[in-house]
Design an enzyme around this catalytic site. Structure first.
Site, PDB file in Angstrom:
ATOM      1  N   GLY A 165       0.103  -2.221  10.127  1.00  0.00           N
ATOM      2  CA  GLY A 165      -0.128  -3.418   9.331  1.00  0.00           C
ATOM      3  C   GLY A 165      -0.024  -4.687  10.150  1.00  0.00           C
ATOM      4  N   ALA A 166      -0.578  -4.652  11.365  1.00  0.00           N
ATOM      5  CA  ALA A 166      -0.362  -5.749  12.319  1.00  0.00           C
ATOM      6  C   ALA A 166      -1.559  -6.672  12.474  1.00  0.00           C
ATOM      7  CB  ALA A 166       0.030  -5.175  13.681  1.00  0.00           C
ATOM      8  N   SER A 167      -2.448  -6.697  11.494  1.00  0.00           N
ATOM      9  CA  SER A 167      -3.597  -7.603  11.593  1.00  0.00           C
ATOM     10  C   SER A 167      -3.259  -9.013  11.130  1.00  0.00           C
ATOM     11  CB  SER A 167      -4.775  -7.064  10.774  1.00  0.00           C
ATOM     12  OG  SER A 167      -4.417  -6.940   9.410  1.00  0.00           O
TER      13      SER A 167
ATOM     14  N   TYR B  77       7.039  -1.970  -6.521  1.00  0.00           N
ATOM     15  CA  TYR B  77       7.368  -2.371  -5.155  1.00  0.00           C
ATOM     16  C   TYR B  77       8.851  -2.141  -4.881  1.00  0.00           C
ATOM     17  CZ  TYR B  77       7.674  -5.513  -1.077  1.00  0.00           C
ATOM     18  OH  TYR B  77       7.892  -6.049   0.171  1.00  0.00           O
TER      19      TYR B  77
ATOM     20  N   ALA C  94      10.872  -0.015  -6.345  1.00  0.00           N
ATOM     21  CA  ALA C  94      11.140   1.422  -6.286  1.00  0.00           C
ATOM     22  C   ALA C  94      10.729   2.007  -4.940  1.00  0.00           C
ATOM     23  CB  ALA C  94      10.399   2.134  -7.415  1.00  0.00           C
TER      24      ALA C  94
END
Length: 251
Positions: A13-15, A157, A159
C-alpha cells in the site's frame, strides 16, 4: 544505530499516504525498498522519490486481496534480491457505514483488505524469512483496533484492525525462536490520502476531545516508531502493540 543498509524492505500500500511515508523513512536509513500497490502511476512516482535518495526501489503492481498477485510479488522480490528482511503490512482501507446499514459485501471487503491481506502477506513473505532465520514484520493496525468509538461508525474497520493485533501476537509467539519479530503499530489520526486536509478539519473536534495533545499527528511522527521496530537492534521486541496517537488510547 538503526542503519538499514543491505536490508530488503517490502512495503504494501505504498503508492501514497502512510505507506509512502514508511517507505521513505526506511529508504533514508539505507534500506532497499520494494513497494506494492494497485496504482501503478502513483507507485512509480514514489519509486522515483526513493531512488532520488540514492537507494534502489522496485515497484510491483499488486492487489493484496488476491493470493496469486501476492505470491507473484514475493517471487519477484526474491528473484531480484534473494531475500526479504523487513515487511510492512500497511495496505488497508475498506467500506464504512453505520452498523445497522452495513452490508455483508462492505463487511467482507473490509476484512479482506485489512485483516486477511495481513495474514496472507505475513505467511508468504514470512516463509522466506523462516528460511533465513531473520525478519522484521510490522503490521499497521490503528487506534480504532484498540478501542470503540461513539462518534465514528467504523465497526468493520475496528473489527479488522483488532484482528490484526491478536494475529500479530499469535505470529510473534509462533515465530519467536526463528529470528523473526512481529509487531503492530497503531497510528492515531494522521494526514494521508484518505484523511486529507479537508476531512481532517471535519474530524478536528473529535480529535481534540479524545486526544490529550489536542491535535492530529504530523507527517514524520511515525518514522521513529517504524524504524525502531524494523531495526536489527530491536531483536528482543516482539508481539507488542505500539500506539502513536498523542495519548488517545491512554484515557
Amino acid at each position: 544505530m538503526f542503519d538499514l543498509t543491505n536490508q530488503i524492505a517490502v512495503v504494501t500500500g505504498a503508492s501514497g499516504g502512510l505507506g509512502r511515508q514508511f517507505a521513505l523513512a526506511l529508504a533514508r536509513q539505507g534500506a532497499t525498498i520494494a513497494i506494492l500497490a494497485r496504482r501503478k502511476e502513483k507507485m512509480v512516482q514514489v519509486a522515483q522519490e526513493i531512488q532520488a535518495l540514492g537507494v534502489e526501489c522496485l515497484p510491483i503492481t499488486c492487489d493484496v486481496t488476491k493470493l496469486a498477485e501476492v505470491e507473484k510479488a514475493a517471487e519477484m522480490v526474491i528473484e531480484k534480491y534473494g531475500k526479504v528482511d523487513i515487511l510492512i503490512n500497511n495496505a488497508g482501507g475498506g467500506a464504512n457505514a453505520p452498523l445497522a446499514e452495513m452490508t455483508d459485501e462492505m463487511w467482507q471487503h473490509t476484512i479482506d483488505i485489512d485483516l486477511t491481506a495481513v495474514f496472507r502477506c505475513t505467511k508468504i513473505f514470512g516463509q522466506h524469512m523462516l528460511k533465513a532465520n531473520y525478519g522484521r514484520i510490522i503490521n499497521i493496525s490503528s487506534i480504532m483496533g484498540m478501542v470503540g468509538s461513539s462518534q465514528l461508525s467504523v465497526s468493520g474497520y475496528q473489527a479488522a484492525k483488532a484482528g490484526v493485533l491478536n494475529f500479530t501476537r499469535a505470529a510473534a509467539a509462533e515465530w519467536a525462536k526463528s529470528g523473526i519479530t512481529v509487531n503492530a503499530l497503531c497510528p492515531g489520526f494522521f494526514p494521508s490520502e484518505t484523511i486529507n486536509e479537508a476531512y481532517l478539519k471535519t474530524l478536528e473536534p473529535i480529535i481534540i476531545s479524545n486526544t490529550p495533545m489536542e491535535r492530529a499527528g504530523r507527517t514524520g511522527e511515525l518514522d521513529t516508531a517504524i524504524l525502531f521496530l524494523a531495526a536489527k537492534e530491536s531483536s528482543y521486541v516482539t508481539g507488542i502493540v505500539l500506539p502513536v496517537d498523542g495519548g488517545w488510547t491512554a484515557i
